[in-house]
Design a protein around this motif. Sequence first.
Motif, short mmCIF file in Angstrom:
data_model
loop_
_atom_site.label_atom_id
_atom_site.label_comp_id
_atom_site.label_asym_id
_atom_site.label_seq_id
_atom_site.Cartn_x
_atom_site.Cartn_y
_atom_site.Cartn_z
N THR A 185 -45.94 0.52 141.52
CA THR A 185 -45.55 -0.24 140.12
C THR A 185 -45.36 -1.62 140.52
N LEU A 186 -44.47 -1.85 141.47
CA LEU A 186 -44.16 -3.19 141.86
C LEU A 186 -45.40 -4.15 142.11
N THR A 187 -46.44 -3.88 142.70
CA THR A 187 -47.48 -4.68 142.97
C THR A 187 -48.21 -4.97 141.84
N LYS A 188 -48.21 -3.78 140.75
CA LYS A 188 -48.91 -3.99 139.65
C LYS A 188 -48.22 -5.32 138.71
N LEU A 189 -46.85 -4.84 138.69
CA LEU A 189 -46.06 -5.82 137.85
C LEU A 189 -46.03 -7.27 138.61
N TYR A 190 -46.05 -7.46 139.79
CA TYR A 190 -46.25 -9.00 140.52
C TYR A 190 -47.48 -9.65 139.93
N ASN A 191 -48.66 -8.87 140.07
CA ASN A 191 -49.85 -9.47 139.60
C ASN A 191 -49.70 -9.59 138.37
N LEU A 192 -49.38 -8.97 137.20
CA LEU A 192 -49.14 -8.96 135.98
C LEU A 192 -48.25 -10.28 135.61
N ILE A 193 -47.18 -10.46 136.16
CA ILE A 193 -46.27 -11.66 135.66
C ILE A 193 -46.88 -13.03 136.09
N ASN A 194 -47.86 -13.03 137.17
CA ASN A 194 -48.47 -14.36 137.54
C ASN A 194 -49.73 -14.65 136.47
N LYS A 195 -49.97 -13.89 135.41
CA LYS A 195 -50.78 -14.24 134.28
C LYS A 195 -50.36 -14.86 133.19
N GLU A 196 -51.18 -15.34 132.26
CA GLU A 196 -50.60 -16.11 131.37
C GLU A 196 -50.26 -14.91 130.20
N LEU A 197 -48.97 -15.18 130.15
CA LEU A 197 -48.41 -14.14 129.19
C LEU A 197 -47.45 -14.66 128.24
N PRO A 198 -47.04 -13.93 127.00
CA PRO A 198 -45.83 -14.74 126.26
C PRO A 198 -44.71 -14.50 127.07
N LYS A 199 -43.82 -15.42 126.83
CA LYS A 199 -42.28 -15.41 127.73
C LYS A 199 -41.62 -14.20 127.29
N GLU A 200 -41.80 -13.50 126.33
CA GLU A 200 -41.02 -12.36 126.04
C GLU A 200 -41.55 -11.22 127.08
N LYS A 201 -42.88 -11.06 127.31
CA LYS A 201 -43.45 -10.20 128.06
C LYS A 201 -43.17 -10.52 129.37
N LYS A 202 -42.97 -11.71 129.86
CA LYS A 202 -42.65 -12.01 131.38
C LYS A 202 -41.22 -11.63 131.50
N ASP A 203 -40.55 -11.93 130.46
CA ASP A 203 -38.87 -11.47 130.77
C ASP A 203 -38.87 -9.80 130.80
N GLU A 204 -39.64 -9.26 130.15
CA GLU A 204 -39.64 -7.87 129.99
C GLU A 204 -39.93 -7.23 131.60
N ILE A 205 -41.06 -7.95 132.12
CA ILE A 205 -41.68 -7.57 133.29
C ILE A 205 -40.77 -8.01 134.66
N SER A 206 -39.90 -9.32 134.28
CA SER A 206 -39.04 -9.47 135.27
C SER A 206 -37.90 -8.51 135.41
N LYS A 207 -37.24 -8.14 134.16
CA LYS A 207 -36.29 -7.25 134.18
C LYS A 207 -36.74 -5.67 134.78
N LYS A 208 -37.84 -5.37 134.52
CA LYS A 208 -38.30 -4.11 135.19
C LYS A 208 -38.47 -4.34 136.72
N ILE A 209 -38.92 -5.38 137.13
CA ILE A 209 -38.99 -5.58 138.62
C ILE A 209 -37.62 -5.48 139.42
N GLU A 210 -36.72 -6.38 138.57
CA GLU A 210 -35.42 -6.20 139.12
C GLU A 210 -34.72 -4.91 138.91
N ARG A 211 -34.91 -3.96 137.84
CA ARG A 211 -34.24 -2.61 138.15
C ARG A 211 -35.00 -2.01 139.25
#
Length: 215
Positions: A185-211
């Motif tokens: 899951t972390l690998t997928k999230l790290y790959n996803l967060i490096n893509k061009e996404l809205p700030k809200e989506k990136k914040d959501e992914i960052s919080k998931k990674i942190e958890r």
Amino acid sequence: MSLSKRLSEIYTFVDNGSNLADIGADHGQLVIELAKNNKCNKIFCNDNKVGPFNILKNAIEGNEFSNVTVSLSDGISKLPDYIDAIVIAGMGGDLIIDILSKHKEKLNNVETLILAPNTNEKELRKCVCDLGYKILDEKIIFERHYYEIIKFVKGNVIYNELDYEFGPILRKEKNAIFQKKYQETLTKLYNLINKELPKEKKDEISKKIERINQL
């Protein structure tokens, strides 16, 4: 008949001598195994679609079990009063929540819930605990997909958000399958967060990674 890995784990969660309902019992593999081994006093199983119901009915009748009732019914709407344990597996968490919440009065005599959602485990844990249950045991398995099997019993325990999301027992045990699931899951999230996404989506992914990194 040999059970799948998921159904085998569910089987081990069933208490001897219980009166059990298998909701959306599919082809009845679990019911047949429970009945053959006399693990339950009475078993109720159902499906809400005619085709699967007929397959289930024929499978059960072919074994001539006297203590198994098959019903064409939706969710737990026709749950008999004698049932004290329920199994629901092979459905999304949202659907299981809907089934349990729609007929809460049917849970009055139900001491045990054994649930194996395909999705949305976090919300399922929250909902079932709000219905007056606590988490007794959990297992995680991999069978072409990661499945979390959760056994609830009547009671009240205060859980935190990490407990709801990752499971209080699973995150404490941190077995190899659990670690593999969340490393993937972390690998997928790290790959996803490096893509061009809205700030809200990136914040959501960052919080998931942190958890996940808190585990």
